[in-house]
Scaffold this active site. Structure first.
Site, PDB file in Angstrom:
ATOM      1  CB  CYS A  65      -0.855  -0.074   1.156  1.00 58.42           C
ATOM      2  SG  CYS A  65      -2.034  -1.485   1.246  1.00 58.42           S
TER       3      CYS A  65
ATOM      4  NE  ARG B 194      -2.654  -4.652  -2.924  1.00 60.87           N
ATOM      5  CZ  ARG B 194      -2.096  -4.062  -1.919  1.00 60.87           C
ATOM      6  NH1 ARG B 194      -2.429  -2.612  -1.845  1.00 60.87           N
ATOM      7  NH2 ARG B 194      -1.498  -4.593  -0.930  1.00 60.87           N
TER       8      ARG B 194
END
Lengths: 294, 73
Positions: A131, A208
């Site tokens: 991330c 995601r």
């Protein structure tokens, strides 16, 4: 609502009826077919498990099960023997689900972005390595997105304090300032309405996901990546370019298209247009497959 | 509230926005004059309206007396 639906179906016997109550709430009624079945206490025994599973896969929310006797005039029903929540998924070409959410830059609503393209994306968790690389990547393409009239809006189920600590950490340790807001979706309202949580991947984190919403609030594209795979920022830029090119020139874009490449001319709709198409000066392989340079 | 600090003073971006609405302006005009994204202007103006710092007239926004005082403070 339920009584009205029951009254409507009370006249029917020996059938199975499905009533659609709201766009995301459905009721399935099951009627018994024999006198002995009505005496069973466990109503769920009357349910065809395989059929229920099929409905669940199709996104139905099972609310309850009703039984009436064979005569059709006596309601034996008990409601809500089982309730299941099924993830809703937004659909392309429809209005993006509205929201109001707390972010690192204040409370924002979807309508605040009207007139701009919006890239709403989720990440699994703050302070995680993949991330972090993605946030740096999004920050790097932010100036290019601004040139294209597009805004970024991140999201995870972490708190706003966690987001603030993380973006400060990214700036301090990596030297990258995060210029876009990040939603603190602690109650998962936004994540749920956009189908960002995929329990097969993680029951507690958002996958995601990328949602591209146009200036009119219409959902134009979606990308889903698993937890283990960081997204390709150039693909997100390319997708914005392709969508904007489509809107501006009423064309489609071929595989691996990038700005400057030839675009696809929409196929003709009539035989006359097909015959005409080959004479229109496009680069054609056949009447249905023509390209042109913009 | 992102526009107002816990001690009651305004954040720098809120002051910039209030300065931009000393005469009536649309959110688009405020975005242009402050260089802030339009979504932030809309979001912040909504909060400043709730705080009584800004009022709306026919699609344009104007700092209230309290807003003017706060922006100068």
């Amino acid at each position: 609502m339920h009584l009205a639906a029951l009254s409507l179906y009370a006249a029917l016997t020996e059938i199975k009826a499905i009533a659609r109550i709201r766009s995301r709430l459905h009721i399935v009624f099951y009627w018994t077919k024999s006198a002995e079945e009505k005496n069973k206490e466990n109503l769920s025994e009357f349910i065809d498990k395989e059929e229920m599973a099929r409905y669940v896969r199709r996104g139905w929310l099972f609310f309850g099960y009703i039984i009436i006797n064979k005569g059709g005039n006596k309601m034996e029903g008990k409601v809500a023997s089982e309730t299941r929540e099924v993830a809703s998924m937004p659909r392309l070409g429809e209005s993006a689900p509205s929201f109001e959410a707390v972010t690192t830059q204040g409370t924002v609503r979807l309508e605040d972005f009207k007139g701009s393209w919006l890239i709403l994306f989720s990440h699994p968790a703050d302070f995680t390595p993949v991330c972090t690389t993605e946030f740096i990547g999004f920050a790097e393409i932010h100036p290019e997105l601004t040139k294209r009239g597009a805004e970024l809006l991140g999201l995870s189920v972490d708190s706003v304090s966690s987001h603030i600590a993380w973006v400060r950490n990214v700036e301090e340790k990596m030297g990258v300032k995060i210029p876009f807001p990040v939603i603190a979706d602690l109650d998962r309202k936004v994540a749920t309405s956009y189908g960002m949580i995929h329990p097969g991947e993680s029951k507690t984190e958002t996958a995601r996901c990328v949602f591209i919403i146009d200036p009119e609030g219409i959902l134009r594209a979606m990308i889903y990546y698993p937890l283990t795979t960081g997204r390709n920022m150039q693909e997100i830029l390319r997708l914005i370019d392709a969508l904007q090119t489509t809107d501006k020139h009423k064309v489609a874009t071929p595989a691996n298209w990038k700005p400057g490449d030839a675009v696809i001319v929409p196929p003709p709709n009539t035989q006359e247009m097909a015959e005409q198409r080959l004479k229109e000066g496009y680069e054609c392989k056949d009447w249905y497959f023509c390209k042109k340079k913009l | 509230m992102p526009c107002i600090n816990p001690d009651g003073t305004l954040t720098p971006s809120a002051k910039a926005m209030l300065s931009a609405v000393l005469s009536p302006a649309t959110p688009e005009e405020v975005a242009k004059s402050t260089g802030l994204p339009l979504f932030r202007i809309r979001s912040s103006i909504r909060e400043m309206r709730e705080a009584g710092l800004v009022e709306e007239k026919e699609g344009k926004y104007l700092a209230t007396r309290i807003g003017k005082e706060k922006s100068e403070g």
